[in-house]
Design a protein around this motif. Structure first.
Motif, mmCIF file in Angstrom:
data_model
loop_
_atom_site.group_PDB
_atom_site.id
_atom_site.type_symbol
_atom_site.label_atom_id
_atom_site.label_comp_id
_atom_site.label_asym_id
_atom_site.label_seq_id
_atom_site.Cartn_x
_atom_site.Cartn_y
_atom_site.Cartn_z
ATOM 1 N N ASN A 12 0.513 -1.098 -0.275
ATOM 2 C CA ASN A 12 -0.351 0.371 0.237
ATOM 3 C C ASN A 12 1.090 1.211 -0.214
ATOM 4 N N PHE A 13 2.065 0.801 -0.125
ATOM 5 C CA PHE A 13 3.124 2.636 -0.618
ATOM 6 C C PHE A 13 3.365 2.674 -1.450
ATOM 7 N N PRO A 14 3.394 4.096 -1.689
ATOM 8 C CA PRO A 14 4.022 4.834 -2.880
ATOM 9 C C PRO A 14 5.455 4.219 -3.063
ATOM 10 N N GLU A 15 5.653 4.407 -4.175
ATOM 11 C CA GLU A 15 7.136 3.391 -5.401
ATOM 12 C C GLU A 15 8.530 4.358 -3.797
ATOM 13 N N PRO A 16 9.201 4.156 -4.180
ATOM 14 C CA PRO A 16 10.284 4.983 -3.020
ATOM 15 C C PRO A 16 11.169 5.842 -4.021
#
Length: 354
Positions: A44-48
């Motif tokens: 559920n995180f954005p791209e690093p």
């Protein structure tokens, strides 16, 4: 006897197939890759934002970075390490007894040390966004007079003269001499692995059997309505810089120190709220010691100034309309953002492994 003999007599082929499957399964289990030192992006995180293609995490690089993180050799007098201001039990924030960071010779800094988590996803660093790449973050701490008061050049010299570090750099990067870029990359490998995404709230969001109480659910709804415009998304920050009304004048001009723009005076980065129950005191100047004080500020303590954020001055009133009961429920929800797995993860503890 490993197999039922009558079963074997009746279904010899089936039994041999079962044995084969069991053996293959055990073999696969033994050969499963070790992901202990592999960066994994939560679903559920954005791209690093971190440039892993230039500095992929390896076990050797991570362990070297960890050793450097805990080593006071990086400071001028050998008294201060990165860990002095970033303690795992408080989600790598400073301890409450140090509202402002304490450096060599007990020199007092000008700001509260921010928590360290999910750094691989951050576009900018520090309260004023003065650094735009994680590799360069340690330089500020090492060379600041009120922190480590050292030079990068001398740190590298000390590392090369060490009886331990040259071999560790050789193992991690295949180099015969310690250099500052590899030192900074090793620290980044350690810090990018500081991913916090396993709080009760995360497990609830992922449908892993965790449930929120009625008060926690009500707090979540209130939080989204009252606080979600700034503390948004999986990281609970929009990465913007805002004046949240904690003062009418600013000896520390915040973002304006970087941008040199008058409209940025008194603006500071919106922090992530992950593990916020652990990271007191709050604000860049450690003005508030509890979450209760923070919510009370937004409800009735916002101060007017030329750059006060527009969201805190609406309909002829300052701040955010919050009853005491609403404040309580929001705090109940915020406590679900505590990631106890992160604060006890053995990978981030001070252990030297060759």
């Amino acid at each position: 006897m490993p197999l039922n003999y009558k079963l074997y007599q009746a279904y010899p082929t089936l039994c041999w197939v079962c044995i084969f499957v069991l053996l293959v399964g055990c073999q696969k289990q033994r050969e499963a890759p070790d992901n202990t030192y592999v960066f994994v992006k939560p679903a559920n995180f954005p791209e690093p934002t971190y440039t892993f293609k230039n500095n992929p995490v390896t076990k050797e690089g991570f362990l070297l970075g960890r050793r450097l993180f805990f080593d006071p050799l990086l400071s001028k007098d050998g008294s201060v390490s990165c860990n002095n201001c970033h303690i795992q039990s408080t989600a790598f924030a400073d301890a409450q007894q140090h509202p402002l960071s304490i450096g060599v010779e007990n020199r007092v800094g000008i700001r509260n040390a921010p928590a360290l988590a999910n750094l691989a996803f951050m576009p900018e660093f520090f309260w004023d966004g003065g650094v735009t790449h994680l590799d360069f973050v340690p330089i500020n701490a090492i060379e600041a007079a009120f922190e480590m008061d050292e030079t990068i050049e001398n740190v590298v010299k000390k590392l090369n003269e060490s009886t331990v570090y040259p071999a560790l750099f050789k193992k991690a990067f295949g180099v015969d001499k310690v250099t500052s870029p590899y030192m900074l990359q090793a620290l980044s490998q350690f810090m990018t692995m500081m991913v916090s995404a396993n709080s009760r709230y995360d497990k609830y969001q992922r449908g892993e059997g965790e449930q929120l109480s009625d008060d926690e659910q009500a707090g979540l709804t209130l939080f989204q309505a009252k606080c979600g415009s700034c503390h948004t998304g999986a990281l609970f920050t929009d990465f913007s810089y805002r004046n949240n009304g904690i003062s009418t004048t600013f000896s520390d001009e915040g973002r304006a120190r970087i941008s040199e723009a008058t409209e940025d005076i008194g603006k500071f980065r919106v922090p992530s709220l992950r593990n916020v129950a652990l990271t007191a005191p709050y604000m860049h100047n450690a003005k508030f010691r509890t979450l209760e004080e923070v919510l009370k500020h937004y409800a009735e303590g916002v101060q007017p100034s030329a750059t006060l954020d527009a969201s805190l001055q609406r309909n002829g009133r300052l701040g955010i309309a919050l009853t005491s009961e609403e404040q309580r429920k929001i705090i109940v929800f915020l406590r679900t953002l505590t990631d106890n797995d992160f604060r006890s993860d053995e990978r981030f503890q001070n252990r030297n492994e060759e």
